[in-house]
Design an enzyme around this catalytic site. Structure first.
Site, PDB file in Angstrom:
ATOM      1  N   ASP A  10       0.797  -1.253   0.000  1.00 39.34           N
ATOM      2  CA  ASP A  10       0.000   0.000   0.000  1.00 39.34           C
ATOM      3  C   ASP A  10       0.822   1.293   0.000  1.00 39.34           C
ATOM      4  O   ASP A  10       0.497   2.233   0.743  1.00 39.34           O
ATOM      5  CB  ASP A  10      -0.943   0.015   1.225  1.00 39.34           C
ATOM      6  N   LYS A 108      -7.099  -4.949  -2.632  1.00 36.93           N
ATOM      7  CA  LYS A 108      -7.844  -5.431  -1.458  1.00 36.93           C
ATOM      8  C   LYS A 108      -8.750  -4.337  -0.918  1.00 36.93           C
ATOM      9  O   LYS A 108      -8.510  -3.153  -1.139  1.00 36.93           O
ATOM     10  CB  LYS A 108      -6.884  -5.926  -0.381  1.00 36.93           C
ATOM     11  N   CYS A 153      -1.798  -2.744   7.695  1.00 37.15           N
ATOM     12  CA  CYS A 153      -1.712  -3.679   6.569  1.00 37.15           C
ATOM     13  C   CYS A 153      -0.415  -4.482   6.529  1.00 37.15           C
ATOM     14  O   CYS A 153      -0.422  -5.656   6.166  1.00 37.15           O
ATOM     15  CB  CYS A 153      -1.972  -2.942   5.266  1.00 37.15           C
TER      16      CYS A 153
HETATM   17  C1  VGL Z   1      -4.544   0.659   5.817  1.00 39.53           C
HETATM   18  C2  VGL Z   1      -6.091   1.548   7.242  1.00 39.53           C
HETATM   19  C3  VGL Z   1      -7.077   1.452   6.279  1.00 39.53           C
HETATM   20  C4  VGL Z   1      -3.120   0.250   5.591  1.00 39.53           C
HETATM   21  C5  VGL Z   1      -5.501   0.540   4.847  1.00 39.53           C
HETATM   22  O1  VGL Z   1      -2.680   0.172   4.420  1.00 39.53           O
HETATM   23  O2  VGL Z   1      -2.415   0.015   6.594  1.00 39.53           O
HETATM   24  N1  VGL Z   1      -4.849   1.157   7.015  1.00 39.53           N
HETATM   25  N2  VGL Z   1      -6.765   0.940   5.076  1.00 39.53           N
END
Ligand code: VGL
Ligand code: ZN
Length: 199
Positions: A10, A108, A153
């Site tokens: 991410d 995701k 994540c």
């Molecule tokens: C994430 C919160 C919400 C992450 C993704 O990538 O850690 N955290 N969505």
């Protein structure tokens, strides 16, 4: 060397300074991650990829503010500012990330009713993303994780990777965390307990 992969979690605009769910220093890791990408033969990436009105967004829940929680059928869910909406600039990889070597991008969080922190399972810890099967079919038994956010994540992915019997290293120098209510310390401990190597 076959059998070993880097998974970049991410590393998207919304998690970097100026983004909707900015992680402090999130952009600082880009050059470090790019060096890691150069070092690995196999590179995989994940991309948080929510539809508008996703159930993990506080804005979807009347009277709720970001970082509060809500009870979902699959358990307690932290609510976030709207972020990483499919196709938006916020959902794109950081512009300096050298992602072109990536062999697969696992998206995701694309189901409206359920969030997915882990690259392996959605937040019910039961619905697979397919990454476990992908790694198994390709004979990849060792993974190194980096990216954002350390305590969400990255940590959930690392712990689930251990559940798949993989050899797992998290490169903490190439991660940054959100640290919500002590989540950094708690998730670091959970990674250690799960047998994740913190490098
Ligand atoms: C994430 C919160 C919400 C992450 C993704 O990538 O850690 N955290 N969505
Ligand atoms: Zn998200």
């Amino acid at each position: 060397m076959a059998g070993e992969a880097l998974i970049v979690i991410d590393l998207q605009n919304d998690f970097c300074p100026g983004g909707a769910l900015a992680v402090a220093g999130g952009d600082e890791i880009v050059p470090i991650v790019n060096r890691l990408i150069g070092d690995f033969e196999h590179v995989l990436l994940t991309q948080d990829w929510h539809p508008a009105g996703h159930s993990s967004f506080a804005s979807t829940h009347e009277g709720k503010q970001p970082f509060e929680t809500v009870e979902m059928p699959y358990g307690t869910q932290t609510l976030w500012p709207d972020h990483c909406i499919q196709g938006t600039n916020g959902a794109m990889f950081h512009r300096d990330l050298a992602w072109d070597k990536g062999e697969i991008v696992i998206r995701k969080g694309f189901r409206k009713a359920i969030d997915s922190y882990s690259a392996f399972y959605e937040n019910d810890h039961a619905t697979p993303t397919g990454l476990g099967g992908y790694l198994k079919e390709r004979g990849i038994g060792k993974v190194t994780l980096c990216g954002l956010a350390t305590d969400f994540c990255v940590a959930f992915s690392a712990i689930d990777a251990r559940k798949h019997g993989l050899d797992v290293t998290v490169r903490l120098d190439a991660c940054r965390g959100i640290d919500l209510g002590g989540s950094m310390a708690a998730m670091t401990e959970r990674m250690k307990q799960a047998g994740v190597t913190l490098g």
